[in-house]
Write an enzyme that holds these catalytic residues in place. Structure first.
Site, mmCIF file in Angstrom:
data_model
loop_
_atom_site.group_PDB
_atom_site.id
_atom_site.type_symbol
_atom_site.label_atom_id
_atom_site.label_comp_id
_atom_site.label_asym_id
_atom_site.label_seq_id
_atom_site.Cartn_x
_atom_site.Cartn_y
_atom_site.Cartn_z
ATOM 1 N N LEU A 1 0.766 -1.238 -0.011
ATOM 2 C CA LEU A 1 -0.119 -0.122 -0.090
ATOM 3 C C LEU A 1 0.818 1.266 -0.028
ATOM 4 O O LEU A 1 2.043 1.324 0.288
ATOM 5 C CB LEU A 1 -1.059 -0.099 1.185
ATOM 6 N N PRO A 2 0.162 2.298 -0.490
ATOM 7 C CA PRO A 2 1.210 3.616 -0.628
ATOM 8 C C PRO A 2 1.540 4.283 0.749
ATOM 9 O O PRO A 2 2.434 5.187 0.615
ATOM 10 C CB PRO A 2 0.450 4.422 -1.587
ATOM 11 N N LYS B 1 15.028 -1.012 4.023
ATOM 12 C CA LYS B 1 14.466 -0.622 2.597
ATOM 13 C C LYS B 1 14.888 0.923 2.751
ATOM 14 O O LYS B 1 15.187 1.457 1.631
ATOM 15 C CB LYS B 1 13.175 -0.839 2.494
#
Length: 132
Positions: free
Chosen positions: A18-19, A124
């Site tokens: 999801l964003p 990340k």
């Protein structure tokens, strides 16, 4: 499915990407969220790139439902996705990572265990900083 809750009903595993932080919170914790119907023992893998604190908070709620959670943000872009060569940086207990690995191996080439929940997000973010 008309809602995340309807989608998750009866699932052994759920993968989300999801964003934003708020999308992840609502998809898992909202009134029609995944946790409303997620079966006990199910595995949730979130491949969104979000704040590690959000991953930890969602994981706590998933664990309270006797299910498993891993953050597994991805690197490799569209080309990596098309070629099945993505890298997944996975945060979660080792046993959860072992359950994630065969699922994520269907989409990626490198499945790396980074540590506890949230460490996939940290890896990340570091990757993004290095690559600029």
């Amino acid at each position: 499915a008309k809602s995340p809750a309807e989608m998750a009903e009866g699932c052994d595993a759920v993968i989300t990407m999801l964003p934003s932080n708020n999308h992840v919170r609502m998809t898992y914790l909202g009134e029609e969220g995944i946790l409303q119907t997620l079966p006990s023992g199910a595995l949730c893998i979130d491949s969104s790139t979000i704040d590690p604190a959000v991953s930890k908070a969602v994981a706590e709620q998933v664990h309270a439902k006797d299910s498993l959670f891993a953050d597994a943000p991805v690197s490799g872009g569209v080309g990596g996705a098309e070629q099945g060569t993505l890298t997944f940086m996975v945060g979660g207990p080792h046993a959860t990572f072992e359950r994630c690995k065969p699922i994520l191996s269907q989409m990626g080439k490198n499945i790396v265990h980074c540590g506890d929940v949230g460490t996939g997000q940290v890896a990340k973010l570091c990757n993004n900083m290095v690559l600029g």
